[in-house]
Design a protein around this motif. Structure first.
Motif, PDB file in Angstrom:
ATOM      1  N   TYR A   6      18.423   1.745   9.680  1.00  0.00           N
ATOM      2  CA  TYR A   6      17.737   0.705   9.023  1.00  0.00           C
ATOM      3  C   TYR A   6      17.054   1.384   8.017  1.00  0.00           C
ATOM      4  CZ  TYR A   6      19.555   0.081  13.726  1.00  0.00           C
ATOM      5  OH  TYR A   6      19.436  -0.420  15.037  1.00  0.00           O
ATOM      6  N   SER A   7      16.894   0.033   7.262  1.00  0.00           N
ATOM      7  CA  SER A   7      15.953   0.436   5.820  1.00  0.00           C
ATOM      8  C   SER A   7      14.375  -0.470   6.173  1.00  0.00           C
ATOM      9  CB  SER A   7      15.874  -0.354   4.975  1.00  0.00           C
ATOM     10  OG  SER A   7      14.874  -0.527   3.441  1.00  0.00           O
ATOM     11  N   ILE A   8      13.591   0.376   6.467  1.00  0.00           N
ATOM     12  CA  ILE A   8      11.883  -0.184   6.745  1.00  0.00           C
ATOM     13  C   ILE A   8      10.766  -0.227   5.810  1.00  0.00           C
ATOM     14  CG2 ILE A   8      10.077   0.451   7.958  1.00  0.00           C
ATOM     15  CD1 ILE A   8      12.584   0.580   9.786  1.00  0.00           C
ATOM     16  N   GLU A   9      11.374  -2.008   5.325  1.00  0.00           N
ATOM     17  CA  GLU A   9      10.320  -2.822   3.887  1.00  0.00           C
ATOM     18  C   GLU A   9       9.543  -3.833   4.911  1.00  0.00           C
ATOM     19  OE1 GLU A   9       9.189  -2.800   0.766  1.00  0.00           O
ATOM     20  OE2 GLU A   9      10.939  -1.201   0.927  1.00  0.00           O
ATOM     21  N   PRO A  10       8.487  -3.385   4.419  1.00  0.00           N
ATOM     22  CA  PRO A  10       7.710  -2.264   3.686  1.00  0.00           C
ATOM     23  C   PRO A  10       7.613  -1.545   4.583  1.00  0.00           C
ATOM     24  CG  PRO A  10       6.522  -4.504   3.743  1.00  0.00           C
ATOM     25  CD  PRO A  10       7.140  -4.881   4.752  1.00  0.00           C
ATOM     26  N   GLY A  33       4.098  -9.283   7.820  1.00  0.00           N
ATOM     27  CA  GLY A  33       4.305  -8.354   7.027  1.00  0.00           C
ATOM     28  C   GLY A  33       4.530  -6.756   7.069  1.00  0.00           C
ATOM     29  N   ALA A  34       3.986  -6.236   8.880  1.00  0.00           N
ATOM     30  CA  ALA A  34       4.525  -5.090   9.021  1.00  0.00           C
ATOM     31  C   ALA A  34       6.236  -5.199   8.894  1.00  0.00           C
ATOM     32  CB  ALA A  34       4.325  -4.986  10.805  1.00  0.00           C
ATOM     33  N   ALA A 218       2.894  11.227   1.968  1.00  0.00           N
ATOM     34  CA  ALA A 218       4.151  10.259   3.348  1.00  0.00           C
ATOM     35  C   ALA A 218       5.060   8.995   3.330  1.00  0.00           C
ATOM     36  CB  ALA A 218       3.316   9.582   4.537  1.00  0.00           C
ATOM     37  N   ASP A 219       6.347   8.861   3.657  1.00  0.00           N
ATOM     38  CA  ASP A 219       6.866   8.198   3.917  1.00  0.00           C
ATOM     39  C   ASP A 219       6.827   6.327   3.487  1.00  0.00           C
ATOM     40  OD1 ASP A 219       9.334   9.760   2.356  1.00  0.00           O
ATOM     41  OD2 ASP A 219       8.808  10.665   4.127  1.00  0.00           O
ATOM     42  N   ALA A 220       5.502   6.226   4.812  1.00  0.00           N
ATOM     43  CA  ALA A 220       4.806   5.285   5.696  1.00  0.00           C
ATOM     44  C   ALA A 220       3.687   5.603   5.814  1.00  0.00           C
ATOM     45  CB  ALA A 220       6.319   4.243   5.737  1.00  0.00           C
ATOM     46  N   ALA A 242       2.371  -2.290  -3.674  1.00  0.00           N
ATOM     47  CA  ALA A 242       3.772  -3.001  -4.902  1.00  0.00           C
ATOM     48  C   ALA A 242       3.415  -3.036  -5.934  1.00  0.00           C
ATOM     49  CB  ALA A 242       4.787  -4.111  -3.875  1.00  0.00           C
ATOM     50  N   THR A 243       1.987  -3.451  -6.338  1.00  0.00           N
ATOM     51  CA  THR A 243       1.549  -4.151  -7.554  1.00  0.00           C
ATOM     52  C   THR A 243       0.171  -3.815  -7.466  1.00  0.00           C
ATOM     53  OG1 THR A 243       0.074  -5.953  -6.157  1.00  0.00           O
ATOM     54  CG2 THR A 243       2.644  -6.608  -6.234  1.00  0.00           C
TER      55      THR A 243
END
Length: 332
Positions: A6-10, A33-34, A218-220, A242-243
């Motif tokens: 699983y890709s956890i994005e964002p 958005g989670a 950390a990764d997230a 992201a921005t």
């Protein structure tokens, strides 16, 4: 960040919180958005799996993947069976609770109390990982007291046991939620592991999220109490990361619509009587930032039916959005 397939994005995750991260709240936070929402703690004791509370906690029908379910307990074989049961009920990630500081949980030698017995930690993790084909994650604290910050040791045990990702709250068990979270321990853990590390504790704004990620590597990030009454924090953090730009806050009309939708989901999920009661704490969290809300809460908390609760809430926010003083009266 990836956890298994699983890709956890964002990379902004709703923390598991007992009595808070039920299905209606998880769905809301994911919509806002989670990248992942972890269920509230479920018991590993099979005697309680068929209770009304447990059935609600194990309900994941229609929930966007990946579905992450947290289990708590102390006996390796029982935890393994709980993992198998929840995977059979639709869990795509199994999360193990070794972070809860609540006295009721720790007195049963579960939650963060387990960090005092590193050998038992290893046996639990190995048993659960071996029991299921889905990825297993772990949530811990930095230790059980400031003098015993053994999270780096637990983290290495976790990685060696096959844990797919690790979330670390930057407080010890003794601290509960007092003081400020520290992130040096999380940074040390991240520097020592190959698996994804998720930073948790006092992440209450987009700027804090960026600071914590920079400090820890950390990764997230994982958001807990700051999402109570403010579920749009996930999109705000994700957009800022992201921005570099800050999203404007939601309008009163959007807050009204989010809240009304949340109340309706609670009424439908729990039934009217329990849904109205459970909704009251969420109304308190939504209302906490405005000084005029004390009168609103006093009145709306007396509403004993879904229609009254929705009508009072709608009228109140409509008045605020129109720029007029709300007229608060209990409807019959």
């Amino acid at each position: 960040m990836r956890i298994g397939p699983y890709s956890i994005e964002p990379g902004v995750i709703l923390a598991p919180m007992a009595g808070v991260t039920d299905k209606p709240f998880r769905l809301l936070c994911k919509r806002l958005g989670a990248g992942l929402a972890v269920s509230e703690m479920t018991t590993s004791d099979p005697r309680f799996w068929n209770t009304r509370k447990s059935r609600h906690r194990m309900d994941h029908d229609g929930e966007p993947e990946p579905v992450s379910v947290q289990i708590a307990g102390t006996v390796p074989s029982v935890m393994a069976e709980a993992a198998r049961h929840n995977a059979g009920e639709g869990a795509q990630l199994i999360d193990i609770n070794m972070g809860c500081p609540a006295k009721k949980v720790c007195n049963a030698w579960a939650g963060s109390a387990l960090m005092q017995d590193e050998a038992l930690v290893g046996r639990i993790l190995e048993s659960v990982v071996a029991a299921v084909d889905v990825p297993v994650t772990l949530k811990i604290r930095t230790g059980w007291s400031p003098q015993h910050r053994n999270a780096p040791t637990i983290a290495r045990i976790a990685q060696d046991s096959g844990i797919a990702a690790l979330a670390v709250h930057g407080r010890t068990r003794d601290q509960h939620y007092t003081g400020r979270a520290e992130y040096d321990t999380i940074a040390a853990i991240k520097g020592d592991l190959r698996i994804p590390v998720i930073a948790n504790g006092d992440i209450d704004s987009p700027h804090r999220a960026r600071e914590v990620l920079r400090h820890t590597g950390a990764d997230a990030v994982m958001v807990g109490r700051a999402a109570q009454g403010r579920p749009w924090i996930f999109r705000e953090i994700a957009h800022f990361l992201a921005t570099g730009e800050q999203l404007p806050g939601p309008s009163l009309a959007e807050i009204r619509d989010i809240l009304l939708g949340h109340l309706q989901a609670l009424h439908a999920f729990y039934g009217e009587q329990a849904g109205v009661r459970i909704a009251r704490k969420h109304l308190g969290w939504y209302a906490k930032d405005r000084p005029e809300n004390r009168a609103f809460l006093t009145v709306v908390n007396r509403a004993d039916g879904a229609d009254a609760q929705l009508r009072l809430t709608r009228d109140y926010f409509d008045a605020l959005a129109a720029g007029v003083a709300p007229e608060i009266a209990v409807a019959a």
